[in-house]
Design an enzyme around this catalytic site. Structure first.
Site, mmCIF file in Angstrom:
data_model
loop_
_atom_site.group_PDB
_atom_site.id
_atom_site.type_symbol
_atom_site.label_atom_id
_atom_site.label_comp_id
_atom_site.label_asym_id
_atom_site.label_seq_id
_atom_site.Cartn_x
_atom_site.Cartn_y
_atom_site.Cartn_z
ATOM 1 N N ASN A 1 0.874 -1.172 0.000
ATOM 2 C CA ASN A 1 0.000 0.000 0.000
ATOM 3 C C ASN A 1 0.909 1.218 0.000
ATOM 4 O OD1 ASN A 1 -1.840 2.020 0.463
ATOM 5 N ND2 ASN A 1 -2.798 1.047 2.230
ATOM 6 N N ARG B 1 -2.599 -2.142 -3.349
ATOM 7 C CA ARG B 1 -3.858 -1.455 -3.078
ATOM 8 C C ARG B 1 -3.835 -0.146 -3.885
ATOM 9 N NH1 ARG B 1 -5.389 2.959 1.196
ATOM 10 N NH2 ARG B 1 -7.569 3.100 0.656
ATOM 11 N N HIS C 1 -13.240 2.409 -0.371
ATOM 12 C CA HIS C 1 -13.207 1.323 0.632
ATOM 13 C C HIS C 1 -13.794 0.033 0.055
ATOM 14 C CE1 HIS C 1 -13.673 4.693 3.865
ATOM 15 N NE2 HIS C 1 -12.388 4.351 3.794
ATOM 16 N N ARG D 1 -13.270 15.059 7.662
ATOM 17 C CA ARG D 1 -14.025 15.380 6.436
ATOM 18 C C ARG D 1 -15.495 15.621 6.756
ATOM 19 N NH1 ARG D 1 -12.009 10.278 3.041
ATOM 20 N NH2 ARG D 1 -10.493 9.921 4.688
ATOM 21 N N GLU E 1 -8.749 -5.831 4.356
ATOM 22 C CA GLU E 1 -8.546 -5.441 2.964
ATOM 23 C C GLU E 1 -7.319 -6.129 2.370
ATOM 24 O OE1 GLU E 1 -9.116 -1.626 4.889
ATOM 25 O OE2 GLU E 1 -9.723 -0.835 2.941
#
Ligand code: ADP
Length: 408
Positions: A7, A92, A181, A242, A393
Site C-alpha cells: 500500500n 492497493r 473502501h 471530512r 482489505e
C-alpha cells in the site's frame, strides 16, 4: 502462495507478507518519510513476534522496496530465504476510475490507464505508480496485480452513480460517483452473506465502514447498489476531518464570506471538518468519546455529543435509505476502527430502529471490542442481523492477486 501486499502512499509504503492459502500474515511493516530526512522502516516478524525499527535513507519507493526485501529475507527478522519465495505482489490502488471494475494483472496497457486515473486522485495515483515502479526495479520478474478501492462499486446502476449535473461533465470529465473502501465492503459483505442462512443472490446487506474515513454501502445479492462516498472520498457521512454530504451551495458561500479560494475551501472540507471541525479539538473518536464519558462537566462534552449525534443521524438515514432501495434488509455490518470498537456509536445508531427490524443486544454490543472474529450484536428476535466484522482489505488483495497469478 506468498503474496506481498503493498500500500504505497506519497511518502510511505505499508506491506504485509500473506500466505494466500492459509491466510497467515508472517510479516508486516511500514516505511515512512520516503524521500525526506529521517526515513525509517518499522518491520514486524509475526511468527516469532519480533519487531525492529531502523533509520535508513530512502530516496524513493525503490529504495523502500529494497529495505522491505532485506528485512523479509533477514536471518533474524525475516520469514523467507530469498525473494524468489514471493510469488506475486498485490497493490492497493485507491482510484481505478471507470477503467477498472475488478483486480487486474499489471501490464504496460494497465499502467497507461492507471496514469489516466491521476485525474481523479492525483496524490494517491502518483504514489501508487511510484510503488509499482519500486517493485519493478527490485523484483522485475515478480508479477504484480492491482486491486482497486473503487472496483467493487462498479456494479452501481447509472441512477445511483450519476449526479444531476449537465450530462456533458460526465462525458468530458468522468464526473460520477465512484465510491471507495471497496475491498473492505466486499470483504465484510461476503463474510456477512456466509453468516446469513440464504443464497448470496437473496441477501440485502448494509455495510458501515466507520474509521478515520467512513463509507456506507448497500450490497444486494453480493453487488453494490449504492455507496455513500462519491466522486471523491469527501462525500457521505461525517468523518474524522471530512465533512461528508453538505449543500454544494455552501462552497461558493464560504469562498465569498471567508475570502477563500476553491482549493482552500476544499482543504477546510477535507482536513478541518468532521469530528475535528465540530469539536474543535480532535478528529479521533476515542478523544470525542472520552469527553462524552466524562459527562456534562467536561468542557468538551456538548460538542462531543453533537459530533457523535451528527454521525449517528446520518448513519440512520443511510441505513434506512438503503433498506428502501434494496426493498428490505437482512443485515447491518459495522467495521473499521470506529465500527469495530465503538459500542457507544453502534448503540446510538441501532437504537429506535425496531420499525426497520433492528433490535440490538446491548450486552453483546458492549463486549464487541478489538475482535479478531465476527460477533453478532443483535437479539435473536431481531429481524435484521447486526454484526461487527473486523475488516481485512489486505486479505482481499492477497486472494485476488493469487487468483490472477495462478491462472497465468
Ligand atoms: P483509517 O481510515 O485511517 O484506516 P481506522 O479504520 O483505523 O482509520 O479508524 C480510526 C478511527 O478508529 C479513529 O477515530 C480511532 O479513534 C477509532 N478507534 C480505534 N479504536 C477505538 C476504540 N477503542 N474506540 C473508539 N474508537 C476507536
Amino acid at each position: 502462495m506468498n503474496i506481498l501486499v503493498v500500500n504505497a502512499g506519497s511518502s510511505s509504503l505499508k506491506y504485509q507478507l500473506i500466505d494466500s492459502d492459509t491466510n497467515v500474515v508472517s510479516a508486516k511493516g511500514l516505511c515512512e518519510r520516503i524521500g525526506l530526512e529521517g526515513s525509517l522502516i518499522e518491520h514486524k516478524q509475526l511468527i516469532k513476534g519480533l519487531k525492529v525499527k531502523y533509520e535508513s535513507p530512502m530516496k524513493d519507493h525503490a529504495d523502500a522496496m529494497k529495505l522491505v526485501v532485506k528485512y523479509l529475507t533477514d536471518a533474524e527478522y525475516g520469514c523467507i530465504a530469498d525473494m524468489s519465495e514471493i510469488q506475486a505482489i498485490g497493490h492497493r490502488i485507491v482510484h481505478g476510475g471507470h477503467f477498472f471494475s475488478k483486480s487486474i494483472l499489471m501490464t504496460k496497457d494497465v499502467l497507461a490507464k492507471l496514469e489516466l486515473c491521476k485525474e481523479f486522485a492525483p496524490l494517491h495515483t502518483v504514489a501508487h505508480l511510484m510503488g509499482i515502479k519500486g517493485c519493478l526495479d527490485t523484483m522485475p520478474s515478480t508479477p504484480q496485480v492491482l486491486v482497486f478501492d473503487t472496483a467493487f462499486h462498479q456494479t452501481m446502476a447509472p441512477e445511483a452513480y450519476m449526479y444531476a449535473l449537465p450530462y456533458e461533465y460526465y462525458e468530458k470529465y468522468g464526473l460520477r460517483r465512484y465510491g471507495f473502501h471497496g475491498s473492505s465492503h466486499r470483504y465484510v459483505s461476503a463474510e456477512m452473506a456466509k453468516l446469513l442462512d440464504k443464497p448470496v443472490e437473496d441477501t440485502k446487506i448494509v455495510t458501515c465502514h466507520i474509521g478515520n474515513g467512513s463509507s456506507v454501502s448497500a450490497v444486494k445479492g453480493g453487488k453494490v447498489m449504492d455507496t455513500s462516498m462519491g466522486f471523491t472520498p469527501l462525500a457521505g457521512v461525517e468523518m474524522g476531518t471530512r465533512c461528508g454530504d453538505i449543500d454544494p451551495a455552501i462552497v461558493p458561500f464560504i469562498m465569498d464570506k471567508e475570502g477563500l479560494t476553491a482549493a482552500q475551501v476544499n482543504d477546510v472540507m477535507n482536513k478541518k471538518s468532521g469530528f475535528l471541525g465540530i469539536t474543535g479539538y480532535s478528529s479521533d473518536s476515542r478523544d470525542v468519546e472520552n469527553a462524552i464519558l466524562a459527562g456534562p462537566s467536561d468542557p468538551n462534552y456538548e460538542k462531543a455529543v453533537l459530533a457523535v449525534d451528527i454521525l449517528k443521524h446520518q448513519l440512520k438515514k443511510y441505513i434506512g435509505g438503503y433498506a428502501a432501495i434494496m426493498n428490505g434488509l437482512d443485515a447491518v455490518v459495522f467495521t473499521a476502527g470506529i465500527g469495530e470498537n465503538s459500542s457507544i456509536l453502534r448503540e446510538l445508531v441501532c437504537s429506535d430502529m425496531e420499525n426497520l427490524g433492528i433490535e440490538l443486544d446491548k450486552d453483546a454490543n458492549q463486549k464487541a471490542f478489538r475482535l479478531s472474529d465476527s460477533a453478532k450484536i443483535s437479539k435473536d428476535t431481531s429481524k435484521v442481523a447486526v454484526y461487527v466484522i473486523p475488516t481485512n482489505e489486505e486479505l482481499v488483495i492477497a486472494k485476488d492477486t493469487a487468483e490472477i497469478v495462478s491462472a497465468l
